[in-house]
Write a protein that holds these residues in place. Structure first.
Motif, PDB file in Angstrom:
ATOM      1  N   GLN A  13       7.939  14.410   3.863  1.00 56.45           N
ATOM      2  CA  GLN A  13       6.675  13.782   3.840  1.00 56.45           C
ATOM      3  C   GLN A  13       6.682  12.212   3.231  1.00 56.45           C
ATOM      4  OE1 GLN A  13       3.386  14.336   1.210  1.00 56.45           O
ATOM      5  NE2 GLN A  13       4.683  15.835  -0.023  1.00 56.45           N
ATOM      6  N   GLY A  14       5.792  11.458   3.534  1.00 57.29           N
ATOM      7  CA  GLY A  14       5.745   9.987   3.187  1.00 57.29           C
ATOM      8  C   GLY A  14       6.650   9.103   3.997  1.00 57.29           C
ATOM      9  N   PHE A  15       7.135   9.828   5.186  1.00 60.55           N
ATOM     10  CA  PHE A  15       8.070   8.902   6.178  1.00 60.55           C
ATOM     11  C   PHE A  15       7.103   7.899   6.743  1.00 60.55           C
ATOM     12  CE2 PHE A  15      10.277   7.733   9.824  1.00 60.55           C
ATOM     13  CZ  PHE A  15      11.572   7.644   9.396  1.00 60.55           C
ATOM     14  N   GLY A  16       7.182   6.716   6.473  1.00 58.66           N
ATOM     15  CA  GLY A  16       6.152   5.826   7.192  1.00 58.66           C
ATOM     16  C   GLY A  16       6.738   5.176   8.120  1.00 58.66           C
ATOM     17  N   ARG A  17       5.799   5.333   9.472  1.00 57.51           N
ATOM     18  CA  ARG A  17       6.320   4.741  10.731  1.00 57.51           C
ATOM     19  C   ARG A  17       5.189   4.738  11.661  1.00 57.51           C
ATOM     20  NH1 ARG A  17      10.806   7.727  14.039  1.00 57.51           N
ATOM     21  NH2 ARG A  17       9.332   9.292  13.884  1.00 57.51           N
ATOM     22  N   GLY A  18       4.830   3.672  12.408  1.00 62.08           N
ATOM     23  CA  GLY A  18       3.692   3.308  13.416  1.00 62.08           C
ATOM     24  C   GLY A  18       2.806   2.609  12.345  1.00 62.08           C
ATOM     25  N   LEU A  19       2.429   1.431  13.165  1.00 56.83           N
ATOM     26  CA  LEU A  19       1.659   0.427  12.618  1.00 56.83           C
ATOM     27  C   LEU A  19       1.009  -0.496  13.569  1.00 56.83           C
ATOM     28  CD1 LEU A  19       2.413  -1.831   9.425  1.00 56.83           C
ATOM     29  CD2 LEU A  19       1.765  -3.037  11.499  1.00 56.83           C
ATOM     30  N   CYS A  20      -0.340  -0.751  13.313  1.00 55.31           N
ATOM     31  CA  CYS A  20      -0.902  -1.686  14.391  1.00 55.31           C
ATOM     32  C   CYS A  20      -2.110  -2.624  13.690  1.00 55.31           C
ATOM     33  CB  CYS A  20      -1.505  -0.907  15.478  1.00 55.31           C
ATOM     34  SG  CYS A  20      -3.209  -0.040  15.013  1.00 55.31           S
ATOM     35  N   ILE A  21      -2.137  -3.687  14.348  1.00 57.04           N
ATOM     36  CA  ILE A  21      -3.350  -4.653  13.570  1.00 57.04           C
ATOM     37  C   ILE A  21      -4.633  -4.299  14.108  1.00 57.04           C
ATOM     38  CG2 ILE A  21      -3.831  -7.025  13.463  1.00 57.04           C
ATOM     39  CD1 ILE A  21      -1.437  -6.231  11.838  1.00 57.04           C
ATOM     40  N   VAL A  22      -5.707  -3.887  13.391  1.00 61.55           N
ATOM     41  CA  VAL A  22      -6.941  -3.772  13.893  1.00 61.55           C
ATOM     42  C   VAL A  22      -7.681  -4.749  14.287  1.00 61.55           C
ATOM     43  CG1 VAL A  22      -8.939  -2.630  13.426  1.00 61.55           C
ATOM     44  CG2 VAL A  22      -6.824  -1.360  12.750  1.00 61.55           C
TER      45      VAL A  22
ATOM     46  N   SER B 149      -7.972   7.735   5.293  1.00 61.14           N
ATOM     47  CA  SER B 149      -6.761   8.361   6.000  1.00 61.14           C
ATOM     48  C   SER B 149      -7.478   9.560   6.935  1.00 61.14           C
ATOM     49  CB  SER B 149      -5.690   8.986   5.197  1.00 61.14           C
ATOM     50  OG  SER B 149      -5.190   7.903   4.418  1.00 61.14           O
ATOM     51  N   VAL B 150      -6.910   9.771   7.866  1.00 60.15           N
ATOM     52  CA  VAL B 150      -7.084  11.119   8.985  1.00 60.15           C
ATOM     53  C   VAL B 150      -5.688  11.718   8.984  1.00 60.15           C
ATOM     54  CG1 VAL B 150      -7.876  11.974  11.039  1.00 60.15           C
ATOM     55  CG2 VAL B 150      -9.101  10.095  10.135  1.00 60.15           C
ATOM     56  N   ASN B 151      -5.685  13.124   8.682  1.00 58.60           N
ATOM     57  CA  ASN B 151      -4.683  13.674   8.956  1.00 58.60           C
ATOM     58  C   ASN B 151      -4.725  14.668   9.760  1.00 58.60           C
ATOM     59  OD1 ASN B 151      -3.379  16.901   7.917  1.00 58.60           O
ATOM     60  ND2 ASN B 151      -1.899  15.167   7.648  1.00 58.60           N
ATOM     61  N   LEU B 152      -3.466  14.688  11.002  1.00 64.51           N
ATOM     62  CA  LEU B 152      -3.432  15.482  12.177  1.00 64.51           C
ATOM     63  C   LEU B 152      -2.856  16.864  11.988  1.00 64.51           C
ATOM     64  CD1 LEU B 152      -2.943  12.467  14.536  1.00 64.51           C
ATOM     65  CD2 LEU B 152      -5.166  13.653  13.912  1.00 64.51           C
ATOM     66  N   SER B 153      -2.074  16.909  11.060  1.00 60.17           N
ATOM     67  CA  SER B 153      -0.980  18.018  10.762  1.00 60.17           C
ATOM     68  C   SER B 153      -0.313  18.040   9.451  1.00 60.17           C
ATOM     69  CB  SER B 153      -0.037  18.259  12.023  1.00 60.17           C
ATOM     70  OG  SER B 153       0.885  19.209  11.872  1.00 60.17           O
ATOM     71  N   MET B 154      -0.136  19.187   9.075  1.00 58.85           N
ATOM     72  CA  MET B 154       0.340  19.437   7.610  1.00 58.85           C
ATOM     73  C   MET B 154       2.117  19.931   8.022  1.00 58.85           C
ATOM     74  SD  MET B 154      -1.476  17.994   5.442  1.00 58.85           S
ATOM     75  CE  MET B 154      -0.541  18.498   3.769  1.00 58.85           C
ATOM     76  N   ASP B 155       2.346  19.989   8.916  1.00 57.61           N
ATOM     77  CA  ASP B 155       3.824  20.341   9.366  1.00 57.61           C
ATOM     78  C   ASP B 155       4.624  19.237   9.181  1.00 57.61           C
ATOM     79  OD1 ASP B 155       6.482  20.751  10.481  1.00 57.61           O
ATOM     80  OD2 ASP B 155       5.443  21.778  12.417  1.00 57.61           O
ATOM     81  N   ILE B 156       5.685  19.225   8.041  1.00 56.49           N
ATOM     82  CA  ILE B 156       6.403  18.264   7.584  1.00 56.49           C
ATOM     83  C   ILE B 156       7.275  17.472   8.708  1.00 56.49           C
ATOM     84  CG2 ILE B 156       8.219  19.635   6.944  1.00 56.49           C
ATOM     85  CD1 ILE B 156       6.928  16.856   4.895  1.00 56.49           C
TER      86      ILE B 156
ATOM     87  N   PHE C  54       1.042  -0.933  -0.106  1.00 58.49           N
ATOM     88  CA  PHE C  54       0.108  -0.046   0.005  1.00 58.49           C
ATOM     89  C   PHE C  54       0.899   1.269  -0.254  1.00 58.49           C
ATOM     90  CE2 PHE C  54      -2.507  -3.232   2.244  1.00 58.49           C
ATOM     91  CZ  PHE C  54      -3.633  -3.141   1.446  1.00 58.49           C
ATOM     92  N   THR C  55       0.779   2.200  -0.957  1.00 64.70           N
ATOM     93  CA  THR C  55       1.404   3.163  -1.014  1.00 64.70           C
ATOM     94  C   THR C  55       1.094   4.294   0.176  1.00 64.70           C
ATOM     95  OG1 THR C  55       1.786   3.165  -3.498  1.00 64.70           O
ATOM     96  CG2 THR C  55       2.044   5.315  -2.508  1.00 64.70           C
ATOM     97  N   VAL C  56       1.962   4.767   0.757  1.00 59.13           N
ATOM     98  CA  VAL C  56       1.953   5.860   1.743  1.00 59.13           C
ATOM     99  C   VAL C  56       1.517   7.185   1.278  1.00 59.13           C
ATOM    100  CG1 VAL C  56       3.097   7.149   3.603  1.00 59.13           C
ATOM    101  CG2 VAL C  56       3.458   4.941   3.310  1.00 59.13           C
ATOM    102  N   PRO C  57       0.384   7.636   1.914  1.00 59.62           N
ATOM    103  CA  PRO C  57      -0.190   8.973   1.052  1.00 59.62           C
ATOM    104  C   PRO C  57       0.901  10.094   1.025  1.00 59.62           C
ATOM    105  CG  PRO C  57      -1.484   8.190   2.935  1.00 59.62           C
ATOM    106  CD  PRO C  57      -0.327   7.393   3.201  1.00 59.62           C
ATOM    107  N   SER C  58       0.757  10.896   0.050  1.00 61.46           N
ATOM    108  CA  SER C  58       1.430  12.340  -0.087  1.00 61.46           C
ATOM    109  C   SER C  58       0.685  13.287  -0.431  1.00 61.46           C
ATOM    110  CB  SER C  58       2.413  12.074  -1.126  1.00 61.46           C
ATOM    111  OG  SER C  58       1.898  11.469  -2.566  1.00 61.46           O
ATOM    112  N   TYR C  59       1.172  14.429  -0.241  1.00 54.46           N
ATOM    113  CA  TYR C  59       0.352  15.719  -0.353  1.00 54.46           C
ATOM    114  C   TYR C  59       0.869  16.603  -1.350  1.00 54.46           C
ATOM    115  CZ  TYR C  59      -1.953  13.921   3.663  1.00 54.46           C
ATOM    116  OH  TYR C  59      -2.497  13.157   4.782  1.00 54.46           O
ATOM    117  N   ASP C  60       0.274  17.604  -1.822  1.00 52.59           N
ATOM    118  CA  ASP C  60       0.621  18.700  -3.139  1.00 52.59           C
ATOM    119  C   ASP C  60       1.548  19.433  -2.014  1.00 52.59           C
ATOM    120  OD1 ASP C  60       1.118  20.824  -4.232  1.00 52.59           O
ATOM    121  OD2 ASP C  60      -1.021  21.097  -4.977  1.00 52.59           O
ATOM    122  N   PRO C  61       3.032  19.646  -2.517  1.00 55.06           N
ATOM    123  CA  PRO C  61       3.904  20.539  -1.877  1.00 55.06           C
ATOM    124  C   PRO C  61       3.464  21.763  -1.354  1.00 55.06           C
ATOM    125  CG  PRO C  61       4.799  19.165  -3.585  1.00 55.06           C
ATOM    126  CD  PRO C  61       3.353  18.933  -3.894  1.00 55.06           C
TER     127      PRO C  61
END
Length: 312
Positions: free
Chosen positions: A255-264, A291-298, A232-239
């Motif tokens: 952006q796109g740095f993937g970390r944090g994962l859990c089994i639902v 997806s839910v975005n919490l911040s747009m701070d890179i 699954f490709t990690v989400p990315s945003y318009d720069p």
């Protein structure tokens, strides 16, 4: 059948932040409501500013009855369900902690700064077991030690151990430079459960295979022992929508740095990325649910991620 969407708890770190700025926090994310609420703003002035990669904030998360345990770089915090801080615990061998997990009456923690795992005893409120990973002549090895004494290992970060998972199959660990998911045997010998790409986060066994954040390649992967793997490709945003906060160096934040994962559940997995975004993936339909975005701070990146326990 309509999927029941989860409520998650997440922590974030802010890379490259300075004193006086927010360093991340704790959030509740409700996928049904498509919303996130910040419960703790980690802006304490007592932060070690010499940590690897300038990571600030809180990391791994686990639960024990009504207590919520959250790791900082070198301290384990205990909160109640209203996120009032109850107590905290330190140990000389806990440095640059990343992920944590509870198994029965112990919390297992990664100690990246010592290439170690530590165990915290929930009944005695002390760290009472440690294991340092080593590699000799291309063979994985390790030894146990008592973190209550002063005869433990020296500080070393050869493998950058950032993940621990414990289940009935044993203790599993991995890091940015292990290139494998490792398993501790009952005699504390070390075997390779499977290989992993360099730069992996959150590797753990699942459904007889392995699931992990392939951070270097901006995707979340599930690789079964038999059958077709998923990516699954990690989400990315318009720069233009990214808040750079003066950061223009991808070694500090990207952006796109993937970390944090859990089994639902048996088909859903949740994964984090930067700027702080949590995505839900359905391995049965092979699609992203949302997806839910919490911040747009890179600089702001998800770190710990767990399912919020059912309160019913």
């Amino acid at each position: 059948m309509t999927l029941k969407l989860p409520k998650l708890i997440a922590t974030s770190v802010v890379r490259g932040s300075q004193q006086g700025e927010s360093h991340g926090g704790i959030f509740i994310v409700d996928f049904d409501a498509q919303s996130g609420e910040q419960l703790v703003d980690w802006n304490t002035s007592g932060i070690d500013f010499d940590g690897r990669g300038a990571d600030r904030g809180l990391r791994g998360i686990t639960f024990d009855q009504d207590d919520v345990y959250v790791a900082a770089s070198d301290e384990l915090y205990c909160y109640d369900r209203k996120f009032e801080r109850k107590r905290s615990f330190r140990n000389r061998y806990l440095k640059h902690c990343h992920e944590i997990v509870r198994m029965e009456r112990r919390i297992f923690l990664t100690s990246t700064g010592f290439d170690c795992l530590l165990a915290f005893n929930l009944d005695t409120n002390e760290f009472d077991w440690g294991f340092q990973l080593i590699k000799q002549y291309d063979q994985w090895k390790g030894y146990t030690f008592d973190p209550r004494g002063d005869a433990g290992p020296r500080a070393v970060n050869d493998f950058h151990i950032n993940m621990v998972h414990v289940d009935s199959g044993g203790i599993f660990l991995s890091g940015l430079r292990t290139n494998a998911l490792l398993q501790l045997e009952s005699d504390w010998s070390v075997s390779e459960y499977c290989n992993l790409p360099p730069g992996t986060h959150n590797g753990r066994p699942w459904h007889g295979g392995v699931v992990f954040n392939d951070t270097a390649n901006d995707c979340v992967r599930y690789v079964p022992r038999a059958g077709k793997p998923l990516a699954f490709t990690v989400p990315s945003y318009d720069p233009e929508h990214i808040e750079l906060a003066g950061i223009d160096d991808s070694k500090v934040a990207r952006q796109g740095f993937g970390r944090g994962l859990c089994i639902v559940n048996d088909r859903l997995i949740a994964a984090g990325s930067s700027p702080s975004t949590i995505s839900l993936y359905d391995t049965e339909s092979r699609q992203k649910v949302g997806s839910v975005n919490l911040s747009m701070d890179i600089r702001n990146a998800i770190h710990g991620l767990e399912v919020w326990p059912d309160e019913s």
